[in-house]
Design an enzyme around this catalytic site. Sequence first.
Site, mmCIF file in Angstrom:
data_model
loop_
_atom_site.group_PDB
_atom_site.id
_atom_site.type_symbol
_atom_site.label_atom_id
_atom_site.label_comp_id
_atom_site.label_asym_id
_atom_site.label_seq_id
_atom_site.Cartn_x
_atom_site.Cartn_y
_atom_site.Cartn_z
ATOM 1 N N CYS A 31 0.847 -1.201 0.000
ATOM 2 C CA CYS A 31 0.000 0.000 0.000
ATOM 3 C C CYS A 31 0.880 1.249 0.000
ATOM 4 C CB CYS A 31 -0.919 -0.033 1.231
ATOM 5 S SG CYS A 31 -1.782 1.515 1.576
ATOM 6 N N CYS A 34 0.144 3.883 2.689
ATOM 7 C CA CYS A 34 0.567 3.379 4.011
ATOM 8 C C CYS A 34 2.062 3.615 4.216
ATOM 9 C CB CYS A 34 0.287 1.882 4.143
ATOM 10 S SG CYS A 34 -1.438 1.402 4.013
#
Length: 109
Positions: A31, A34
């Site tokens: 991600c 993230c």
Amino acid sequence: MNNMFEYNEDNYHEFEWFDGLAVIRFYAEWCAPCTQNFPVFEQLAQNFAKSHPEIKFGIINIDQSPILTLRYNVYGLPSTLIFQQGQIIQRIAGVKTLMEYSKILQAHT
């Protein structure tokens, strides 16, 4: 002192049964938001470790803990959940600035 812990399906009871505040971030290595925003979350944990050492901060890799991901209905990443006495009191979806995270957390302390 940094009080960031890596939680998984074997040790999540440490935050789930914790009496105080626990701030848990669900993420995945693949991600991009993230990964890019992780230093902000880490800085938040470091800042609050100084002023509120009783708050637990942790991260959960959704790929390594799919049962927890389903249990807490985490569908978007990153997702940050704030627990108090084992109950979710706030969900924070997506990327936030350090100031935004701090304001949210200060409202619960």
